[in-house]
Write a protein that holds these residues in place. Structure first.
Motif, PDB file in Angstrom:
ATOM      1  N   ILE A 140      29.961 -21.740  27.779  1.00  0.00           N
ATOM      2  CA  ILE A 140      29.465 -23.001  28.469  1.00  0.00           C
ATOM      3  C   ILE A 140      29.135 -24.017  27.238  1.00  0.00           C
ATOM      4  N   GLN A 141      28.342 -23.627  26.187  1.00  0.00           N
ATOM      5  CA  GLN A 141      28.080 -24.727  25.261  1.00  0.00           C
ATOM      6  C   GLN A 141      29.091 -24.735  24.330  1.00  0.00           C
ATOM      7  N   PHE A 142      30.067 -23.762  24.237  1.00  0.00           N
ATOM      8  CA  PHE A 142      31.403 -24.445  23.459  1.00  0.00           C
ATOM      9  C   PHE A 142      32.616 -24.338  24.099  1.00  0.00           C
ATOM     10  N   SER A 143      32.397 -25.112  25.296  1.00  0.00           N
ATOM     11  CA  SER A 143      33.480 -25.080  26.017  1.00  0.00           C
ATOM     12  C   SER A 143      34.628 -26.221  25.403  1.00  0.00           C
ATOM     13  N   ASN A 144      34.348 -26.792  24.350  1.00  0.00           N
ATOM     14  CA  ASN A 144      34.984 -27.780  23.607  1.00  0.00           C
ATOM     15  C   ASN A 144      35.459 -27.075  22.364  1.00  0.00           C
ATOM     16  N   GLU A 145      35.253 -25.808  22.294  1.00  0.00           N
ATOM     17  CA  GLU A 145      35.932 -25.117  20.850  1.00  0.00           C
ATOM     18  C   GLU A 145      37.178 -25.536  20.663  1.00  0.00           C
ATOM     19  N   GLU A 147      38.916 -27.937  20.569  1.00  0.00           N
ATOM     20  CA  GLU A 147      38.800 -29.405  20.070  1.00  0.00           C
ATOM     21  C   GLU A 147      38.009 -29.309  18.756  1.00  0.00           C
ATOM     22  N   LEU A 148      36.753 -28.609  18.750  1.00  0.00           N
ATOM     23  CA  LEU A 148      36.247 -28.363  17.380  1.00  0.00           C
ATOM     24  C   LEU A 148      37.130 -27.986  16.317  1.00  0.00           C
ATOM     25  N   LEU A 149      37.874 -26.980  16.548  1.00  0.00           N
ATOM     26  CA  LEU A 149      38.897 -26.331  15.707  1.00  0.00           C
ATOM     27  C   LEU A 149      40.034 -27.228  15.137  1.00  0.00           C
ATOM     28  N   LYS A 150      40.624 -28.237  16.147  1.00  0.00           N
ATOM     29  CA  LYS A 150      41.682 -28.855  15.894  1.00  0.00           C
ATOM     30  C   LYS A 150      41.453 -29.746  14.761  1.00  0.00           C
ATOM     31  N   PRO A 155      41.171 -23.476  10.650  1.00  0.00           N
ATOM     32  CA  PRO A 155      40.208 -23.318  11.907  1.00  0.00           C
ATOM     33  C   PRO A 155      40.024 -22.051  11.910  1.00  0.00           C
ATOM     34  N   GLU A 156      40.745 -20.953  11.431  1.00  0.00           N
ATOM     35  CA  GLU A 156      40.030 -19.578  11.408  1.00  0.00           C
ATOM     36  C   GLU A 156      38.898 -19.549  10.632  1.00  0.00           C
ATOM     37  N   LYS A 157      38.776 -19.744   9.465  1.00  0.00           N
ATOM     38  CA  LYS A 157      37.523 -19.694   8.480  1.00  0.00           C
ATOM     39  C   LYS A 157      36.629 -20.474   9.218  1.00  0.00           C
ATOM     40  N   PHE A 158      36.729 -21.702   9.842  1.00  0.00           N
ATOM     41  CA  PHE A 158      35.523 -22.382  10.453  1.00  0.00           C
ATOM     42  C   PHE A 158      35.060 -21.529  11.550  1.00  0.00           C
ATOM     43  N   TYR A 159      35.860 -21.162  12.273  1.00  0.00           N
ATOM     44  CA  TYR A 159      35.620 -20.134  13.527  1.00  0.00           C
ATOM     45  C   TYR A 159      34.631 -19.127  13.132  1.00  0.00           C
ATOM     46  N   ILE A 160      35.189 -18.419  12.058  1.00  0.00           N
ATOM     47  CA  ILE A 160      34.303 -17.155  11.601  1.00  0.00           C
ATOM     48  C   ILE A 160      32.892 -17.620  11.222  1.00  0.00           C
TER      49      ILE A 160
END
Length: 195
Positions: A140-145, A147-150, A155-160
């Motif tokens: 719910i809180q990261f429903s825009n995940e 877009e955050l990664l775009k 992107p993978e490093k940012f995700y981790i």
């Protein structure tokens, strides 16, 4: 026990009511591609055991070999029907079958791939002490995940480093609060977020 009974009843009702939508989605996927309608991915579930998570196919076959991270709706691997399915989370509907099979619950920490689970510390591994779910507080809180990664160079490093730890903290919070009424609240919040 109440959670499991609720999961089975809601999954059955959901599959029966959504069957026409399942058929329409399947037709659109087949019209766009000759590839299978369902996408199966190995995820890590309860007690660190692997299971096959089901989704409607939204990417070309083999796309997950290039990257496990999806970067927004402009990701070139996403099919035409896939863009729509992802926007409204319709690609997740087949996970009702996972719920019926007992691999998942309606509510619980979203299951990850083994590659990311291998990075969990001892505390974070506690999220594997409950069944994974179709939705959770982190979803719910990261429903825009996407877009955050775009906008990220890696992107993978940012995700981790940025997203995954926050999601795991929310999952641990869920385990502390977990009860039937809290699950109902998260289901309602999920439906509101999608609508």
């Amino acid at each position: 026990m109440l959670k499991r009974i609720f999961d089975i009843l809601m999954a059955l009702i959901g599959i029966i009511l959504l069957l026409p939508i399942f058929i329409i989605i399947s037709v659109f996927i087949k019209l766009d591609s000759s590839e299978p309608i369902f996408y199966k991915q190995i995820r890590v579930g309860l007690n660190n055991n692997d299971f096959k998570l089901l989704k409607f196919r939204t990417m070309a076959s083999g796309s997950d070999k290039k990257s496990l991270i999806t970067i927004g709706n402009n990701d070139t691997r996403i099919t035409k029907p896939g863009t729509f399915l992802r926007k409204y989370k319709l690609d997740e509907l087949p996970q009702l079958i996972n719920v019926l099979l007992g691999d998942m619950s309606l509510v619980g920490p979203r299951p990850e791939v083994r590659r990311y689970v291998s990075l969990y510390d001892k505390l974070q591994l506690r999220v594997l002490s409950v069944k994974p779910g179709i939705t959770d507080l982190a979803s719910i809180q990261f429903s825009n995940e996407n877009e955050l990664l775009k906008g990220q160079a890696n992107p993978e490093k940012f995700y981790i480093e940025n997203i995954m730890p926050k999601k795991l903290n929310l999952n641990l919070e869920y385990i502390q609060k977990m009860n039937f009424f809290y699950d109902l609240k998260l289901i309602i919040l999920t439906i509101k977020k999608i609508l």
